[in-house]
Design a protein around this motif. Structure first.
Motif, mmCIF file in Angstrom:
data_model
loop_
_atom_site.group_PDB
_atom_site.id
_atom_site.type_symbol
_atom_site.label_atom_id
_atom_site.label_comp_id
_atom_site.label_asym_id
_atom_site.label_seq_id
_atom_site.Cartn_x
_atom_site.Cartn_y
_atom_site.Cartn_z
ATOM 1 N N PRO A 24 0.804 -1.238 0.000
ATOM 2 C CA PRO A 24 0.000 0.000 0.000
ATOM 3 C C PRO A 24 0.828 1.274 0.000
ATOM 4 N N LEU A 25 2.044 1.228 0.547
ATOM 5 C CA LEU A 25 2.901 2.417 0.510
ATOM 6 C C LEU A 25 3.313 2.728 -0.923
ATOM 7 N N VAL A 26 3.668 1.680 -1.663
ATOM 8 C CA VAL A 26 4.048 1.854 -3.063
ATOM 9 C C VAL A 26 2.843 2.229 -3.905
ATOM 10 N N ALA A 27 1.749 1.503 -3.727
ATOM 11 C CA ALA A 27 0.579 1.673 -4.595
ATOM 12 C C ALA A 27 -0.147 2.994 -4.374
ATOM 13 N N SER A 28 -0.025 3.563 -3.180
ATOM 14 C CA SER A 28 -0.738 4.812 -2.872
ATOM 15 C C SER A 28 0.006 6.050 -3.333
ATOM 16 N N GLY A 29 1.263 5.889 -3.740
ATOM 17 C CA GLY A 29 2.055 7.038 -4.172
ATOM 18 C C GLY A 29 2.991 7.573 -3.120
ATOM 19 N N GLN A 30 2.982 6.982 -1.923
ATOM 20 C CA GLN A 30 3.864 7.465 -0.861
ATOM 21 C C GLN A 30 5.333 7.261 -1.226
ATOM 22 N N THR A 31 5.630 6.231 -2.007
ATOM 23 C CA THR A 31 7.016 5.908 -2.327
ATOM 24 C C THR A 31 7.529 6.714 -3.510
ATOM 25 N N PHE A 32 6.850 6.632 -4.645
ATOM 26 C CA PHE A 32 7.360 7.250 -5.870
ATOM 27 C C PHE A 32 6.651 8.547 -6.247
ATOM 28 N N GLY A 33 5.542 8.830 -5.579
ATOM 29 C CA GLY A 33 4.838 10.068 -5.846
ATOM 30 C C GLY A 33 3.494 9.856 -6.510
ATOM 31 N N LYS A 34 2.670 10.873 -6.422
ATOM 32 C CA LYS A 34 1.289 10.798 -6.907
ATOM 33 C C LYS A 34 1.181 10.937 -8.421
ATOM 34 N N ASP A 35 2.295 11.239 -9.089
ATOM 35 C CA ASP A 35 2.252 11.400 -10.539
ATOM 36 C C ASP A 35 2.906 10.229 -11.262
ATOM 37 N N VAL A 36 3.196 9.151 -10.528
ATOM 38 C CA VAL A 36 3.852 7.982 -11.125
ATOM 39 C C VAL A 36 2.865 6.812 -11.152
ATOM 40 N N LYS A 37 2.503 6.389 -12.345
ATOM 41 C CA LYS A 37 1.641 5.223 -12.501
ATOM 42 C C LYS A 37 2.470 3.945 -12.380
ATOM 43 N N LEU A 38 1.819 2.860 -11.987
ATOM 44 C CA LEU A 38 2.545 1.645 -11.637
ATOM 45 C C LEU A 38 1.955 0.392 -12.277
ATOM 46 N N HIS A 39 2.847 -0.461 -12.760
ATOM 47 C CA HIS A 39 2.524 -1.860 -13.011
ATOM 48 C C HIS A 39 3.171 -2.652 -11.877
ATOM 49 N N LEU A 40 2.352 -3.277 -11.038
ATOM 50 C CA LEU A 40 2.876 -4.063 -9.920
ATOM 51 C C LEU A 40 3.061 -5.510 -10.347
ATOM 52 N N ARG A 41 4.219 -6.066 -10.010
ATOM 53 C CA ARG A 41 4.534 -7.459 -10.300
ATOM 54 C C ARG A 41 4.955 -8.118 -8.988
ATOM 55 N N LEU A 42 4.159 -9.056 -8.505
ATOM 56 C CA LEU A 42 4.342 -9.628 -7.172
ATOM 57 C C LEU A 42 4.776 -11.085 -7.269
ATOM 58 N N LEU A 43 5.855 -11.413 -6.566
ATOM 59 C CA LEU A 43 6.444 -12.759 -6.619
ATOM 60 C C LEU A 43 6.471 -13.376 -5.233
ATOM 61 N N ASP A 44 6.200 -14.666 -5.182
ATOM 62 C CA ASP A 44 6.457 -15.446 -3.973
ATOM 63 C C ASP A 44 6.695 -16.892 -4.393
ATOM 64 N N ILE A 45 7.044 -17.737 -3.447
ATOM 65 C CA ILE A 45 7.297 -19.137 -3.784
ATOM 66 C C ILE A 45 5.977 -19.834 -4.114
ATOM 67 N N GLU A 46 6.090 -20.966 -4.806
ATOM 68 C CA GLU A 46 4.903 -21.635 -5.332
ATOM 69 C C GLU A 46 3.896 -21.981 -4.244
ATOM 70 N N SER A 47 4.388 -22.397 -3.072
ATOM 71 C CA SER A 47 3.473 -22.788 -1.996
ATOM 72 C C SER A 47 2.687 -21.612 -1.417
ATOM 73 N N GLN A 48 3.101 -20.378 -1.731
ATOM 74 C CA GLN A 48 2.431 -19.187 -1.198
ATOM 75 C C GLN A 48 1.546 -18.490 -2.228
ATOM 76 N N VAL A 49 1.390 -19.100 -3.389
ATOM 77 C CA VAL A 49 0.670 -18.411 -4.463
ATOM 78 C C VAL A 49 -0.793 -18.163 -4.112
ATOM 79 N N GLU A 50 -1.437 -19.089 -3.435
ATOM 80 C CA GLU A 50 -2.836 -18.877 -3.069
ATOM 81 C C GLU A 50 -2.959 -17.710 -2.085
ATOM 82 N N LYS A 51 -2.041 -17.654 -1.133
ATOM 83 C CA LYS A 51 -2.001 -16.531 -0.199
ATOM 84 C C LYS A 51 -1.725 -15.229 -0.949
ATOM 85 N N LEU A 52 -0.822 -15.307 -1.916
ATOM 86 C CA LEU A 52 -0.496 -14.140 -2.722
ATOM 87 C C LEU A 52 -1.716 -13.674 -3.512
ATOM 88 N N LYS A 53 -2.500 -14.616 -3.978
ATOM 89 C CA LYS A 53 -3.740 -14.269 -4.680
ATOM 90 C C LYS A 53 -4.636 -13.407 -3.802
#
Length: 326
Positions: A24-53
């Protein structure tokens, strides 16, 4: 900078507690700013994919206006494609009874694989922050397996230690946190790090270091060094909220620039403060914006500081050598 920019940002270990706090810090603009649009790419190990979903579903439900797309999965060659920024939060945790060499062995495998994937598919100018411990050595391993990306683009996080040090000085001097500047964390993100208050200022005036020297050479250092362990003892879990906040602060200042002296672990080249090359060592830096930074040279290193810096350099050298054996 352009009025609107688009960054593809990867977060590894995204199903974990730090990732959950960081998104949420990255996605809300707190990190890069309110004028930077984002493509988020989220990685975790295979056993955590459902949790990641589930994390992805929550992120979608937050309806962050800056987020153009979210992808998730466990294959780094898919998730790292065209990445502009990589935040490496995921790593093998130190388990009870595990020796440090065993921890390094586990993480060498992870960061070799991820480095090779980053090398193959990420943007050749991708900027990297490693948070997963042992962060400094993980960063070094990642860079060695990613020769297509410049070494100056690789950093590891000592911003959490830096922020802890600022807060301890504010508490000690009964000052506002915003008025405390210019502490340094030298070396490794570990219990050998050297938090250095000699150059700290409060409202632009030098800290009365000599007047409270026993504290700043004693309890101040040990409190910052052991803060993570103290939080685990009190909370029963490792630092998540503060680690995510520090990662966001690190990236914000690296991207936008800052007038403050900051602490950042970077790949050493043997030209600063008599620190050997081929290490990932935390130095005082100035962030000048657009993901550029420079080491602040010329600070006096007294005998006490040199001894502390040698101790943390020795640990980093040992970690590097252990990693190279794998």
């Amino acid at each position: 900078m352009d009025s609107e920019k688009i960054l593809t940002v990867i977060i590894t270990g995204a199903a974990g507690q730090i990732g959950y706090s960081l998104i949420p810090l990255v996605a809300s603009g707190q990190t890069f700013g309110k004028d930077v649009k984002l493509h988020l790419r989220l990685l975790d190990i295979e056993s955590q994919v459902e949790k990641l979903k589930g994390v992805v579903m929550e992120t979608q439900d937050c309806a962050f206006p800056l987020v153009l797309s979210i992808e998730y999965g466990y294959d780094p060659e898919v998730i790292f494609k065209d990445a502009d920024v990589g935040i490496f939060v995921g790593g093998f945790p130190r388990l009870k009874g595990m020796e440090r060499k065993d921890l390094i062995d586990k993480n060498v495998k992870i960061f070799k694989e991820q480095g090779k994937a980053l090398n193959e598919v990420a943007s050749p100018n991708c900027k990297v922050l490693v948070v997963a411990n042992p962060a400094n050595t993980n960063c070094l391993i990642l860079s060695k397996n990613c020769p297509n990306i410049p070494k100056e683009n690789f950093t590891a996080m000592t911003r959490l230690d830096h922020d802890r040090a600022l807060n301890q000085i504010a508490l000690r001097t009964e000052s506002r946190l915003e008025d405390v500047k210019n502490v340094i964390v030298w070396g490794n993100h570990s219990s050998t790090q050297y938090p250095d208050a000699r150059f700290a200022t409060i409202k632009g005036e030098s800290l009365d270091y000599k007047g409270d020297e026993d504290y700043y050479k004693g309890d101040f250092i040990s409190t910052v060094q052991k803060r993570g362990a103290a939080i685990i003892e009190a909370r029963g879990f490792s630092s998540s909220m503060s680690a995510a906040n520090a990662a966001s602060n690190h990236l914000r200042d690296w991207y936008h620039g800052s007038e403050d002296m900051l602490s950042m672990s970077i790949l050493s080249d043997g030209t600063h403060y008599d620190i050997d090359d081929n290490l990932c060592f935390s130095f005082p830096v100035k962030c000048t914006g657009d993901f550029k930074h420079e080491v602040i040279d010329g600070l006096d290193i007294d005998d006490f500081s040199r001894e502390k810096m040698n101790i943390t350099q020795k640990e980093l050298t040992d970690e590097r050598d252990l990693g190279e054996e794998q």
